[in-house]
Design a protein around this motif. Structure first.
Motif, PDB file in Angstrom:
ATOM      1  N   GLN A  14       0.817  -1.228   0.000  1.00  0.00           N
ATOM      2  CA  GLN A  14       0.000   0.000   0.000  1.00  0.00           C
ATOM      3  C   GLN A  14       0.849   1.276   0.000  1.00  0.00           C
ATOM      4  OE1 GLN A  14      -3.387   0.787   2.897  1.00  0.00           O
ATOM      5  NE2 GLN A  14      -1.956   2.427   3.468  1.00  0.00           N
ATOM      6  N   ASP A  15       1.820   1.338   0.914  1.00  0.00           N
ATOM      7  CA  ASP A  15       2.579   2.593   1.031  1.00  0.00           C
ATOM      8  C   ASP A  15       3.449   2.843  -0.195  1.00  0.00           C
ATOM      9  OD1 ASP A  15       1.354   2.972   3.373  1.00  0.00           O
ATOM     10  OD2 ASP A  15       3.040   2.345   4.635  1.00  0.00           O
ATOM     11  N   GLU A  16       3.946   1.762  -0.789  1.00  0.00           N
ATOM     12  CA  GLU A  16       4.767   1.938  -1.992  1.00  0.00           C
ATOM     13  C   GLU A  16       3.922   2.443  -3.150  1.00  0.00           C
ATOM     14  OE1 GLU A  16       7.331  -1.343  -2.718  1.00  0.00           O
ATOM     15  OE2 GLU A  16       8.481  -0.883  -0.912  1.00  0.00           O
ATOM     16  N   LEU A  17       2.702   1.920  -3.240  1.00  0.00           N
ATOM     17  CA  LEU A  17       1.818   2.392  -4.315  1.00  0.00           C
ATOM     18  C   LEU A  17       1.515   3.873  -4.123  1.00  0.00           C
ATOM     19  CD1 LEU A  17      -0.737  -0.587  -4.520  1.00  0.00           C
ATOM     20  CD2 LEU A  17       1.110  -0.079  -6.124  1.00  0.00           C
ATOM     21  N   LEU A  18       1.208   4.238  -2.891  1.00  0.00           N
ATOM     22  CA  LEU A  18       0.866   5.637  -2.612  1.00  0.00           C
ATOM     23  C   LEU A  18       2.069   6.563  -2.863  1.00  0.00           C
ATOM     24  CD1 LEU A  18      -1.600   7.203  -1.615  1.00  0.00           C
ATOM     25  CD2 LEU A  18      -0.686   7.021   0.705  1.00  0.00           C
ATOM     26  N   GLY A  19       3.238   6.113  -2.428  1.00  0.00           N
ATOM     27  CA  GLY A  19       4.458   6.920  -2.644  1.00  0.00           C
ATOM     28  C   GLY A  19       4.723   7.114  -4.135  1.00  0.00           C
ATOM     29  N   ALA A  20       4.530   6.052  -4.914  1.00  0.00           N
ATOM     30  CA  ALA A  20       4.764   6.147  -6.365  1.00  0.00           C
ATOM     31  C   ALA A  20       3.756   7.111  -6.984  1.00  0.00           C
ATOM     32  CB  ALA A  20       4.659   4.775  -7.001  1.00  0.00           C
ATOM     33  N   LEU A  21       2.498   7.029  -6.535  1.00  0.00           N
ATOM     34  CA  LEU A  21       1.494   7.959  -7.080  1.00  0.00           C
ATOM     35  C   LEU A  21       1.877   9.394  -6.724  1.00  0.00           C
ATOM     36  CD1 LEU A  21      -1.912   6.139  -6.404  1.00  0.00           C
ATOM     37  CD2 LEU A  21      -0.592   6.240  -8.527  1.00  0.00           C
ATOM     38  N   ARG A  22       2.433   9.577  -5.536  1.00  0.00           N
ATOM     39  CA  ARG A  22       2.838  10.935  -5.130  1.00  0.00           C
ATOM     40  C   ARG A  22       3.941  11.472  -6.060  1.00  0.00           C
ATOM     41  NH1 ARG A  22       0.742  13.406  -1.655  1.00  0.00           N
ATOM     42  NH2 ARG A  22      -0.060  12.115   0.007  1.00  0.00           N
ATOM     43  N   ARG A  23       4.865  10.590  -6.398  1.00  0.00           N
ATOM     44  CA  ARG A  23       5.950  11.046  -7.295  1.00  0.00           C
ATOM     45  C   ARG A  23       5.450  11.289  -8.718  1.00  0.00           C
ATOM     46  NH1 ARG A  23       8.487   7.558  -3.840  1.00  0.00           N
ATOM     47  NH2 ARG A  23       8.185   5.710  -5.142  1.00  0.00           N
ATOM     48  N   MET A  24       4.242  10.814  -9.018  1.00  0.00           N
ATOM     49  CA  MET A  24       3.694  11.071 -10.363  1.00  0.00           C
ATOM     50  C   MET A  24       2.632  12.165 -10.339  1.00  0.00           C
ATOM     51  SD  MET A  24       3.441   7.403 -12.298  1.00  0.00           S
ATOM     52  CE  MET A  24       2.601   6.509 -11.004  1.00  0.00           C
ATOM     53  N   GLU A  25       2.424  12.790  -9.172  1.00  0.00           N
ATOM     54  CA  GLU A  25       1.388  13.832  -9.075  1.00  0.00           C
ATOM     55  C   GLU A  25       1.586  14.907 -10.127  1.00  0.00           C
ATOM     56  OE1 GLU A  25       1.494  14.975  -4.761  1.00  0.00           O
ATOM     57  OE2 GLU A  25      -0.670  15.066  -5.131  1.00  0.00           O
ATOM     58  N   TYR A  26       2.871  15.219 -10.405  1.00  0.00           N
ATOM     59  CA  TYR A  26       3.179  16.303 -11.329  1.00  0.00           C
ATOM     60  C   TYR A  26       2.611  16.069 -12.729  1.00  0.00           C
ATOM     61  CZ  TYR A  26       6.666  13.649 -13.949  1.00  0.00           C
ATOM     62  OH  TYR A  26       7.267  12.737 -14.776  1.00  0.00           O
ATOM     63  N   ARG A  27       2.298  14.821 -13.059  1.00  0.00           N
ATOM     64  CA  ARG A  27       1.776  14.544 -14.402  1.00  0.00           C
ATOM     65  C   ARG A  27       0.403  15.173 -14.612  1.00  0.00           C
ATOM     66  NH1 ARG A  27       4.164   9.912 -16.840  1.00  0.00           N
ATOM     67  NH2 ARG A  27       2.258   9.508 -17.972  1.00  0.00           N
ATOM     68  N   GLY A  28      -0.284  15.506 -13.494  1.00  0.00           N
ATOM     69  CA  GLY A  28      -1.614  16.090 -13.592  1.00  0.00           C
ATOM     70  C   GLY A  28      -2.665  15.003 -13.410  1.00  0.00           C
ATOM     71  N   TYR A  29      -3.642  15.235 -12.515  1.00  0.00           N
ATOM     72  CA  TYR A  29      -4.683  14.233 -12.277  1.00  0.00           C
ATOM     73  C   TYR A  29      -5.811  14.888 -11.522  1.00  0.00           C
ATOM     74  CZ  TYR A  29      -3.224  14.202  -7.412  1.00  0.00           C
ATOM     75  OH  TYR A  29      -2.953  14.601  -6.128  1.00  0.00           O
ATOM     76  N   ASP A  30      -6.965  14.195 -11.477  1.00  0.00           N
ATOM     77  CA  ASP A  30      -8.071  14.758 -10.715  1.00  0.00           C
ATOM     78  C   ASP A  30      -8.790  13.737  -9.844  1.00  0.00           C
ATOM     79  OD1 ASP A  30      -9.209  13.631 -13.048  1.00  0.00           O
ATOM     80  OD2 ASP A  30      -9.174  15.606 -14.008  1.00  0.00           O
ATOM     81  N   SER A  31      -8.306  12.481  -9.831  1.00  0.00           N
ATOM     82  CA  SER A  31      -8.808  11.495  -8.872  1.00  0.00           C
ATOM     83  C   SER A  31      -7.753  10.386  -8.812  1.00  0.00           C
ATOM     84  CB  SER A  31     -10.162  10.918  -9.312  1.00  0.00           C
ATOM     85  OG  SER A  31     -10.033  10.285 -10.564  1.00  0.00           O
ATOM     86  N   ALA A  32      -7.889   9.522  -7.823  1.00  0.00           N
ATOM     87  CA  ALA A  32      -6.849   8.493  -7.664  1.00  0.00           C
ATOM     88  C   ALA A  32      -7.439   7.259  -7.003  1.00  0.00           C
ATOM     89  CB  ALA A  32      -5.699   9.047  -6.819  1.00  0.00           C
ATOM     90  N   ASN A 600      -6.589  21.417 -14.283  1.00  0.00           N
ATOM     91  CA  ASN A 600      -6.884  20.906 -15.640  1.00  0.00           C
ATOM     92  C   ASN A 600      -5.664  20.539 -16.479  1.00  0.00           C
ATOM     93  OD1 ASN A 600      -9.471  21.574 -14.952  1.00  0.00           O
ATOM     94  ND2 ASN A 600      -9.507  23.474 -16.109  1.00  0.00           N
ATOM     95  N   LEU A 601      -4.470  20.812 -16.013  1.00  0.00           N
ATOM     96  CA  LEU A 601      -3.298  20.588 -16.863  1.00  0.00           C
ATOM     97  C   LEU A 601      -2.610  19.264 -16.546  1.00  0.00           C
ATOM     98  CD1 LEU A 601      -1.564  24.073 -16.987  1.00  0.00           C
ATOM     99  CD2 LEU A 601      -2.840  22.926 -18.776  1.00  0.00           C
ATOM    100  N   ALA A 602      -2.006  18.681 -17.572  1.00  0.00           N
ATOM    101  CA  ALA A 602      -1.186  17.486 -17.393  1.00  0.00           C
ATOM    102  C   ALA A 602       0.217  17.820 -17.846  1.00  0.00           C
ATOM    103  CB  ALA A 602      -1.742  16.349 -18.231  1.00  0.00           C
ATOM    104  N   LYS A 603       1.205  17.264 -17.193  1.00  0.00           N
ATOM    105  CA  LYS A 603       2.593  17.565 -17.554  1.00  0.00           C
ATOM    106  C   LYS A 603       2.929  16.997 -18.929  1.00  0.00           C
ATOM    107  CE  LYS A 603       6.827  18.944 -16.969  1.00  0.00           C
ATOM    108  NZ  LYS A 603       7.072  20.369 -17.227  1.00  0.00           N
ATOM    109  N   SER A 604       2.473  15.779 -19.150  1.00  0.00           N
ATOM    110  CA  SER A 604       2.828  15.201 -20.435  1.00  0.00           C
ATOM    111  C   SER A 604       1.531  14.701 -21.072  1.00  0.00           C
ATOM    112  CB  SER A 604       3.878  14.126 -20.171  1.00  0.00           C
ATOM    113  OG  SER A 604       3.683  13.011 -20.907  1.00  0.00           O
ATOM    114  N   VAL A 605       1.227  15.255 -22.257  1.00  0.00           N
ATOM    115  CA  VAL A 605      -0.090  15.028 -22.861  1.00  0.00           C
ATOM    116  C   VAL A 605      -0.001  13.804 -23.768  1.00  0.00           C
ATOM    117  CG1 VAL A 605      -1.945  16.084 -24.209  1.00  0.00           C
ATOM    118  CG2 VAL A 605      -0.602  17.475 -22.644  1.00  0.00           C
TER     119      VAL A 605
END
Ligand code: AGP
Length: 608
Positions: A14-32, A600-605
């Motif tokens: 669980q924590d590894e999944l959450l940590g990885a999602l945190r490091r990808m936050e910059y890609r842009g998202y609106d739910s998880a 509304n923005l994503a880092k990599s489209v």
């Protein structure tokens, strides 16, 4: 856009999944969401909005299991609600997806007729049901292959299957995906940064490849089911790359990194004797110079290309066409022979830019395609005939800053390199321009050390209706970029215009509620830009003047003057980047927006 992570570990994931999602936050998202498999049952948690909402959900209902998948969703089909958040689940399959399944409607109709029940509005939900349907009838490997042959569109997929708690399944077509292995587990992710601190080695998955990952190894196949050779590389990022180093935002950190990035670029490409060498684009050295250049990109990368057009045409005297990738790919362009394609992209995964590269290679195989890209492992970098890497380091702020400056810097070097090869610039001039680029790194440091004037200028943006940016020559595209930066992170409307075009319409906007940023370095038609400045001032505009001369030498009564050190024809735009970026940053901070992850923005489209 969407971030994907899958993990199979020797401990709870669980924590590894959450940590990885945190490091990808910059890609842009609106739910998880996250789903883990334990004792033959799926457990999941989802949340709309930021990851902190998912984290709260997990704190009250923790998940346990050694295998799981996670996802940050950037909504395309269906609103960013909990129901639409991934993972999506069928009886035996849980799955996350990045991309768009174009034939989702037909598949949904067919699956509903077969008795499957849909809960979300997403295109993705057809995938777990389709796979479920296939695995009722055939072996798992055949089921996967058949599912992939029936779906159209773009995808990166990670999935877990209830009866197989020791396998992570994956597939890729058009959206980035890589595998990782480390001391405590194996992973699938859409981004190397997700694996920082988890994996030591990664394997980049190519389009149309799919397979399964276990703690014992990988099975990788092509679409016909033939095994594909495995190639592991060292993980190209470290956990430190995802840190802010004491800056309040990644964007500010990245703005401050620019002097170091410029020095790194010069060290990398300019040898001791002043020779410019592009080792990963040997055709530039070996083949005759092109008779025409086509430059393709999106957003900020497109603006860098527009500035370079002035440079390249001036010295090479060949036509240079610049276009937005999403337009170029659909307008039946006339490409012709002896044409060099330059595809620019920070991420190297922008769907439209990648598609232009592929189209160009399909239509005119005799031409060469050059990628200017910050991520050497990206699809663009790997598929082009040559690469000029930007060496900007991971860019996490959604608003591109250091990668833009790096693009300008390598484009200046490319122009000098080609001009020298064409015999269009004497050696002493090349040496002078290289020396000016060296000086620019030190000048940038001075600009970054004293930002009081920028903060004063930002204060002029309180309660405004929008802003206008004006420039001429290579600084006209910089006006476009300044305006883009401001609107991206402050949500204020802003327009960039060629200063000479202002009287043909936009001047109607001018009043004291529309501040006008005038970019007027002495290199580029200073007197003409200053006349445009007087025209807007005469109509009540408050002017923020970016200039490289003592303001007394220009005699304006601008509301605010942002001075940059004097540069030359190539280095001036690099210096102008700094006040433009800092101004957008300070305005956004003043207005209290989310600077690093604007709405509304994503880092990599990665979808078109
Ligand atoms: C930059 O600030 C933007 N977020 C955006 O315009 C970006 O430049 C564009 O999406 C292209 O991205 P790329 O350089 O990764 O291809």
């Amino acid at each position: 856009m969407c971030g994907i992570i899958g993990a199979l570990c020797d401990h709870n994931v669980q924590d590894e999944l959450l940590g990885a999602l945190r490091r990808m936050e910059y890609r842009g998202y609106d739910s998880a969401g996250i789903c883990v498999l334990d004792g033959g049952s799926f457990q999941q948690a989802k949340a709309a909005g930021k990851l902190s909402n998912l984290q709260r959900e997990l704190a009250s209902h923790p998940l346990s299991g050694r295998i799981g998948i996670g996802h940050t969703r950037w909504a395309t089909h269906g609103e960013p609600t909990i129901i639409n958040a991934h993972p999506h689940i069928s009886a035996n399959v849980a799955l996350v997806h990045n991309g768009i399944i174009e034939n989702h409607h037909q598949l949904r109709v067919q699956l509903v007729a077969q008795g499957y029940c849909f809960v979300s509005q997403t295109d993705t939900e057809v995938l777990p049901h389709l796979l479920e349907e296939k695995i009722q009838q055939r072996e798992l490997l055949d089921a996967w292959r058949e599912m992939l042959s029936e779906i159209e569109g773009a995808y990166a997929i990670a999935a877990i299957i209830r009866s197989l708690p020791g396998s992570l399944w994956f597939a890729r077509k058009g959206s980035p995906l890589l595998l990782g292995r480390g001391a405590h587990g194996v992973y699938v992710a859409s981004d190397a940064l997700a694996l920082a601190g988890l994996a030591d080695e990664v394997m980049y998955i190519d389009d149309h490849h799919w397979g399964r990952l276990t703690l014992e190894g990988v099975e990788l196949y092509d679409l016909s089911g033939n095994p594909v050779e495995l190639e592991w590389d060292p993980l190209p990022v470290t956990a430190h790359d995802a840190e802010k180093d004491g800056f309040p935002h990644y964007m500010l950190k990245e703005i401050h990194e620019q002097p170091a990035v410029l020095r790194r670029i010069l060290r990398q490409y300019v040898k001791g004797d002043g020779e410019i060498v592009f080792e990963q684009a040997s055709f530039l050295h070996e083949k005759p110079l092109p008779q025409r250049i086509v430059m393709i990109a999106c957003g900020t990368s497109y603006h860098a290309a527009l500035t370079a057009r002035y440079w390249l045409e001036r010295y090479l005297k060949i036509p240079v066409e610049v276009d937005i990738a999403s337009e170029y790919r659909y307008r039946d362009p006339v490409i012709g022979q002896h044409t060099l394609l330059v595809a620019l992209s920070q991420s190297g995964e922008t769907a439209d830019t990648l598609e232009v590269l592929r189209m160009f290679k399909r239509h005119t195989p005799g031409n060469d395609a050059l990628a200017l890209c910050n991520v050497p492992s990206s699809s663009l970098a790997r598929e082009a005939d040559g690469l000029i890497e930007l060496f900007a380091g991971p860019e996490i702020g959604v608003a591109s800053t250091k990668a833009y400056m790096a693009q300008l810097a390598v484009l200046a070097l490319l122009t000098l390199f080609m001009a020298r090869r064409a015999g269009a610039m004497p050696e002493e001039r090349v040496a002078e321009h290289l020396a000016a680029l060296e000086r620019a790194a030190t000048d940038m440091e001075a600009l970054l050390a004293d930002t009081a004037a920028v903060r004063q200028a930002a204060a002029l943006f309180a309660d405004v209706r929008g802003a206008l940016y004006l420039g001429r020559g290579p600084c006209y595209p910089m006006a476009l970029e300044g305006a883009l930066k401001l609107k991206e992170i402050s949500y204020l409307h802003a327009e960039g215009y060629a200063a000479g075009e202002m009287k043909h319409g936009p001047i109607a906007l001018i009043d004291h509620l529309i501040p006008v940023v005038v970019i007027a370095p002495k290199q580029y038609h200073l007197e003409k830009v200053i006349s445009n400045l007087h025209e807007v001032q005469a109509r009540g505009a408050r002017v923020i003047l970016i200039v490289d001369l003592p303001e007394a030498g220009i005699a304006t009564d601008a509301a605010c003057v942002l001075r940059v050190p004097e540069g030359d024809y190539f280095s001036t735009p690099l210096l102008v980047c700094i006040p433009l970026q800092l101004l957008a940053y300070e305005v956004a901070c003043m207005l209290g927006t989310d600077v690093d992850q604007p709405r509304n923005l994503a880092k990599s489209v990665t979808v078109e």
